[in-house]
Design a protein around this motif. Structure first.
Motif, short mmCIF file in Angstrom:
data_model
loop_
_atom_site.label_atom_id
_atom_site.label_comp_id
_atom_site.label_asym_id
_atom_site.label_seq_id
_atom_site.Cartn_x
_atom_site.Cartn_y
_atom_site.Cartn_z
N GLY A 193 -52.36 13.11 -5.48
CA GLY A 193 -50.47 13.33 -5.29
C GLY A 193 -50.14 14.32 -5.41
N SER A 194 -50.87 15.07 -6.82
CA SER A 194 -50.63 16.64 -6.31
C SER A 194 -50.88 17.62 -5.50
CB SER A 194 -51.02 16.83 -8.19
OG SER A 194 -50.33 16.54 -8.84
N LEU A 195 -51.82 17.38 -4.82
CA LEU A 195 -52.33 18.14 -2.82
C LEU A 195 -51.80 17.78 -2.66
CD1 LEU A 195 -56.45 17.06 -3.74
CD2 LEU A 195 -55.52 19.45 -4.38
N GLN A 196 -50.94 16.79 -2.22
CA GLN A 196 -49.91 16.12 -1.23
C GLN A 196 -48.61 16.37 -1.77
OE1 GLN A 196 -50.55 12.16 0.41
NE2 GLN A 196 -52.43 11.70 -1.29
N LEU A 197 -48.34 17.66 -2.16
CA LEU A 197 -47.11 17.43 -3.27
C LEU A 197 -46.24 18.49 -1.55
CD1 LEU A 197 -44.63 18.15 -5.07
CD2 LEU A 197 -46.09 20.00 -5.12
N PHE A 198 -45.07 17.49 -1.21
CA PHE A 198 -43.82 18.27 -0.22
C PHE A 198 -43.02 18.15 -0.61
CE2 PHE A 198 -41.59 17.70 3.48
CZ PHE A 198 -41.40 19.11 4.03
N ASP A 199 -42.08 17.06 -0.74
CA ASP A 199 -40.95 16.93 -1.21
C ASP A 199 -39.59 17.71 -2.23
OD1 ASP A 199 -42.04 15.35 -3.12
OD2 ASP A 199 -40.63 13.46 -3.08
N LEU A 200 -41.07 17.84 -3.06
CA LEU A 200 -39.86 19.05 -4.06
C LEU A 200 -39.77 20.82 -3.34
CD1 LEU A 200 -41.77 17.51 -7.71
CD2 LEU A 200 -39.35 17.79 -7.09
N VAL A 201 -40.96 21.02 -2.58
CA VAL A 201 -40.88 22.40 -2.23
C VAL A 201 -39.52 22.39 -1.17
CG1 VAL A 201 -42.10 23.81 -0.61
CG2 VAL A 201 -43.13 22.65 -3.10
N TYR A 202 -39.51 20.95 -0.29
CA TYR A 202 -38.77 20.81 0.59
C TYR A 202 -37.34 20.45 0.19
CZ TYR A 202 -36.06 20.12 5.28
OH TYR A 202 -35.67 19.65 6.84
N VAL A 203 -36.80 20.44 -0.54
CA VAL A 203 -35.66 20.08 -1.24
C VAL A 203 -35.10 21.42 -2.30
CG1 VAL A 203 -34.09 18.90 -2.31
CG2 VAL A 203 -35.46 18.10 -0.40
N ILE A 204 -36.00 21.56 -2.54
CA ILE A 204 -35.48 22.62 -4.45
C ILE A 204 -36.31 24.37 -3.56
CG2 ILE A 204 -36.19 23.92 -6.31
CD1 ILE A 204 -36.96 21.07 -6.93
N GLY A 205 -37.42 24.37 -2.99
CA GLY A 205 -37.75 25.94 -2.97
C GLY A 205 -36.96 25.64 -0.98
N GLY A 206 -36.41 25.00 -0.27
CA GLY A 206 -36.32 25.74 0.54
C GLY A 206 -37.32 25.22 2.55
N SER A 207 -37.15 25.29 3.50
CA SER A 207 -37.99 24.91 4.75
C SER A 207 -37.24 26.09 5.48
CB SER A 207 -38.68 23.81 4.25
OG SER A 207 -39.35 23.93 5.99
N GLY A 208 -38.32 26.56 6.54
CA GLY A 208 -37.12 27.00 7.80
C GLY A 208 -36.93 27.95 7.26
N GLN A 209 -35.58 28.76 7.95
CA GLN A 209 -34.78 30.36 7.64
C GLN A 209 -33.82 30.14 6.31
OE1 GLN A 209 -34.40 32.81 9.57
NE2 GLN A 209 -35.27 31.32 11.58
N SER A 210 -33.66 28.93 5.46
CA SER A 210 -33.46 28.50 3.83
C SER A 210 -35.19 29.19 3.32
CB SER A 210 -33.06 27.40 3.74
OG SER A 210 -34.03 26.11 4.15
N ALA A 211 -36.44 28.56 3.53
CA ALA A 211 -37.45 29.21 2.49
C ALA A 211 -37.48 30.82 2.54
CB ALA A 211 -38.33 28.75 2.61
N ARG A 212 -36.98 31.68 4.40
CA ARG A 212 -38.13 32.75 3.95
C ARG A 212 -36.87 33.51 3.56
NH1 ARG A 212 -38.18 30.75 8.96
NH2 ARG A 212 -40.82 30.53 10.18
N SER A 213 -35.49 33.32 2.84
CA SER A 213 -34.40 34.02 1.88
C SER A 213 -34.88 33.92 0.96
CB SER A 213 -32.92 32.85 2.44
OG SER A 213 -32.69 32.07 1.81
N ASN A 214 -35.36 32.47 0.60
CA ASN A 214 -36.12 32.21 -1.24
C ASN A 214 -37.17 34.21 -0.98
OD1 ASN A 214 -36.86 31.80 -3.73
ND2 ASN A 214 -36.67 29.79 -3.43
N PRO A 215 -36.66 34.53 -2.14
CA PRO A 215 -38.44 35.34 -2.34
C PRO A 215 -39.27 34.72 -2.80
CG PRO A 215 -36.03 35.89 -3.99
CD PRO A 215 -35.65 35.23 -3.48
N ALA A 216 -39.45 34.16 -3.54
CA ALA A 216 -40.15 33.03 -4.43
C ALA A 216 -41.03 31.99 -3.48
CB ALA A 216 -39.73 32.24 -5.29
#
Length: 325
Positions: free
Chosen positions: A249-272
């Motif tokens: 399950g940990s190797l397939q992590l995606f949903d937390l990264v997508y919602v909390i960290g962002g994706s696409g342009q919103s992800a590029r604006s997140n320095p972390a």
């Protein structure tokens, strides 16, 4: 039938044919009929697995050897994607993030064991209420969980930083700070999987016969010694199962990264974001944002191979543990 014998007649009963034995169905015919019915019963499930699981894997494996154009079409390029994959720094960084998240996620196993041991006590009141509270995150939609934690982690108006400010501590920007972003996600992952792991461990503890604990108590073992000498060894199958499920399950992590960290342009604006981008998140970005689906397929096939290898290693270690234990 009449037979003459010394002037007298003796009547012999007519021969009656011996009753024939009932014909038994041949074993190979019975086995063939049972096998046919078995195949018919599992056919719907097997067809669903083939269409929705096996075929996508085969198709993805084929696409990993192709290059896609901006308008759809693809052409065969052989091993070029895998050669690029081997020296891609972005892939190695995502793999390192995934490995660190997986290692941190395994810390949830001893936490779940500790809570299961507490809930396994007979004198504890309201055990069913505690079990329900612990299991609620498991049945909650992952996106909803991620949205709540995104608000909790907000550096300006989040609840966590507000509580820290009450005691004079200035909390960081949990998700926007590269030093804390991945650890914050790992904490959410541990919290989300705690209820499921707890139920598995609690079931394993309740299956241990009470006589073992009574015998250990007679020998002078205290509660901690009983837990270490009785509970943990007999709980090893449950620990092995949970560890395998947690790693996959940990190797397939995606949903937390997508919602909390962002994706696409919103992800590029997140320095972390570079510190929390996982392999699956990178696959999604390559497949649906840059439209490099052939290279994205090679990434996910490499992840599949990694999962298979790690699972095989875990099974190997479990066999050695049982053999030498």
């Amino acid at each position: 039938m009449v037979v003459a014998e010394s002037g007298t007649a003796r009547v012999e009963p007519a021969a009656v044919p011996a009753p024939g034995r009932p014909r038994r169905p041949r074993p190979w015919r019975r086995r063939g009929s049972e096998a046919l019915w078995g195949y018919l019963l599992i056919a719907p499930t097997g067809l669903g697995l083939a269409v929705f699981y096996l075929w996508p894997v085969v198709q993805t494996a084929y696409f990993s050897f192709t290059e896609w154009g901006p308008f759809g079409g693809h052409e065969w390029i052989g091993l070029d994607n895998y050669r690029t994959l081997a020296g891609d720094g972005e892939v190695l960084r995502a793999l390192g993030n995934t490995a660190l998240y997986t290692g941190l996620g395994l810390l949830g196993i001893p936490i779940a064991i500790a809570f299961a041991a507490l809930l396994n006590r007979r004198r504890l009141r309201g055990v069913s209420v505690y079990r329900t509270l612990f299991f609620l995150p498991v049945v909650t939609m992952p996106v909803a969980v991620a949205m709540v934690w995104r608000w909790l982690y907000n550096g300006e108006y989040g609840l966590i930083n507000y509580l820290l400010s009450l005691v004079g501590i200035e909390g960081p920007h949990w998700i926007a700070d590269p030093a804390t972003a991945l650890y914050a996600l790992a904490a959410v992952g541990i919290w989300t999987s705690l209820g499921y792991n707890l139920v598995i461990f609690l079931a394993g503890m309740q299956a241990i016969p009470r006589e073992y604990y009574e015998a250990a108590s007679i020998d002078g073992a205290g509660p901690l010694a009983q837990f270490r000498k009785v509970t943990l060894p007999l709980l090893s199958p449950s620990i092995f199962f949970v560890s395998v499920i947690s790693v996959i399950g940990s190797l397939q992590l995606f949903d937390l990264v997508y919602v909390i960290g962002g994706s696409g342009q919103s992800a590029r604006s997140n320095p972390a974001y570079p510190r929390i981008e996982t392999v699956v998140a990178l696959f999604y970005d390559k497949a649906f944002h840059t439209n490099d689906r052939g290279y994205a397929a090679s990434i996910v096939m490499a992840l599949l191979l990694l999962i298979v290898v790690l699972t095989a290693v875990q099974f190997r270690l479990q066999k050695r543990w049982v053999h030498y234990g």
